[in-house]
Design a protein around this motif. Sequence first.
Motif, PDB file in Angstrom:
ATOM      1  N   LEU A 257       0.829  -1.211   0.000  1.00 46.70           N
ATOM      2  CA  LEU A 257       0.000   0.000   0.000  1.00 46.70           C
ATOM      3  C   LEU A 257       0.860   1.257   0.000  1.00 46.70           C
ATOM      4  O   LEU A 257       0.540   2.252  -0.664  1.00 46.70           O
ATOM      5  N   ILE A 258       1.970   1.219   0.749  1.00 46.33           N
ATOM      6  CA  ILE A 258       2.886   2.362   0.761  1.00 46.33           C
ATOM      7  C   ILE A 258       3.559   2.522  -0.599  1.00 46.33           C
ATOM      8  O   ILE A 258       3.717   3.639  -1.097  1.00 46.33           O
ATOM      9  N   TYR A 259       3.929   1.377  -1.187  1.00 45.37           N
ATOM     10  CA  TYR A 259       4.538   1.448  -2.518  1.00 45.37           C
ATOM     11  C   TYR A 259       3.583   2.088  -3.524  1.00 45.37           C
ATOM     12  O   TYR A 259       3.997   2.899  -4.362  1.00 45.37           O
ATOM     13  N   ASP A 260       2.310   1.769  -3.440  1.00 50.01           N
ATOM     14  CA  ASP A 260       1.321   2.360  -4.349  1.00 50.01           C
ATOM     15  C   ASP A 260       1.281   3.877  -4.203  1.00 50.01           C
ATOM     16  O   ASP A 260       1.167   4.614  -5.182  1.00 50.01           O
ATOM     17  N   GLN A 261       1.399   4.359  -2.962  1.00 55.88           N
ATOM     18  CA  GLN A 261       1.415   5.806  -2.723  1.00 55.88           C
ATOM     19  C   GLN A 261       2.675   6.448  -3.310  1.00 55.88           C
ATOM     20  O   GLN A 261       2.622   7.528  -3.908  1.00 55.88           O
ATOM     21  N   ILE A 262       3.812   5.770  -3.122  1.00 55.98           N
ATOM     22  CA  ILE A 262       5.086   6.273  -3.659  1.00 55.98           C
ATOM     23  C   ILE A 262       5.021   6.342  -5.183  1.00 55.98           C
ATOM     24  O   ILE A 262       5.411   7.345  -5.799  1.00 55.98           O
ATOM     25  N   ASN A 263       4.518   5.278  -5.783  1.00 53.28           N
ATOM     26  CA  ASN A 263       4.421   5.206  -7.241  1.00 53.28           C
ATOM     27  C   ASN A 263       3.527   6.324  -7.779  1.00 53.28           C
ATOM     28  O   ASN A 263       3.871   7.005  -8.756  1.00 53.28           O
ATOM     29  N   LYS A 264       2.396   6.520  -7.132  1.00 58.25           N
ATOM     30  CA  LYS A 264       1.458   7.572  -7.556  1.00 58.25           C
ATOM     31  C   LYS A 264       2.096   8.956  -7.427  1.00 58.25           C
ATOM     32  O   LYS A 264       1.952   9.808  -8.310  1.00 58.25           O
TER      33      LYS A 264
END
Length: 297
Positions: A257-264
């Motif tokens: 979930l954190i990776y998704d935020q970073i990617n976005k």
Amino acid sequence: MNNDQLSGMRFFEVTVLNAVITILEFLGGIFSGSLSLLSDAFHNLGDSISIVLSYIAHRISKKQQTKQNTYGFKRAEIISAFLNSLFLILISIFLIIEAISRISHPETIDGPVMLGVAIVGTIANFVSAFLLNKGAKHNLNMKATYLHLLSDSLSSLGIIFGGILISFFNWTIVDPIITILVALYIMWESWPIIKKTVGILMECAPNLNYAAIKKDLLKINGVTSVHHVHAMMVDENSIVFSAHVNMKDMPLSQVQLIYDQINKLLKGKYHIDHVTIQPEVDRGRHDDLFYDNGKDI
């Protein structure tokens, strides 16, 4: 009609125009004795070759990635832009040397023939430059080709001016002087492309605000540190970014979930196309943003 078909049609039209201009200027240069006209003919010959190379590179860059070329073939256009610009600089150096020789040993020039051929060449060069103008704004390969054509247009204008002075005042020294000025202008315009393409081929880091990136990443809940950052450009529009990100000790499902935020964040705010994150808890927490111990890659 899609963009590839449109690009192909424009490349073909420009190639035909340049081939006609080249033949016309070779004949005009021989019969008039004008070095600037002959130099423009050589320049146009180089343009015709570069246009063909540019189109081939453009088609290659559209190929899908393979297991040998995992980032695809986008750098085919970067290589083409580099070679085109390098060729322009080498031709310019040759023309300057020849023009200096002409200043020391001036030759008779037929002004009216030189003027007539230059007018036709100027019109054709401006038409060619116009055809590629739109694509040159977002593509280094097309920009290099466009600069070829624009420099030809400007050099043809200079030849027209020289043809007028030679026709009415017999100032033959104007011919090599114009040749030198045009050659210097071409080198001036080509150098930034050489510099940028070499930077991309050497995998230099793109011009990003890395301090701001780190600050934004640390604002994400769960992120405690960022280090070991790498960034490069596949071509002038595609950025690849990787980093080690320290996080609180948590299940992998939460890390995702954190990776998704970073990617976005990185894609939306910093226009980074490909993001790779290595999550860590304590390892490297106090390392610098750009890891450097003399042996890292």
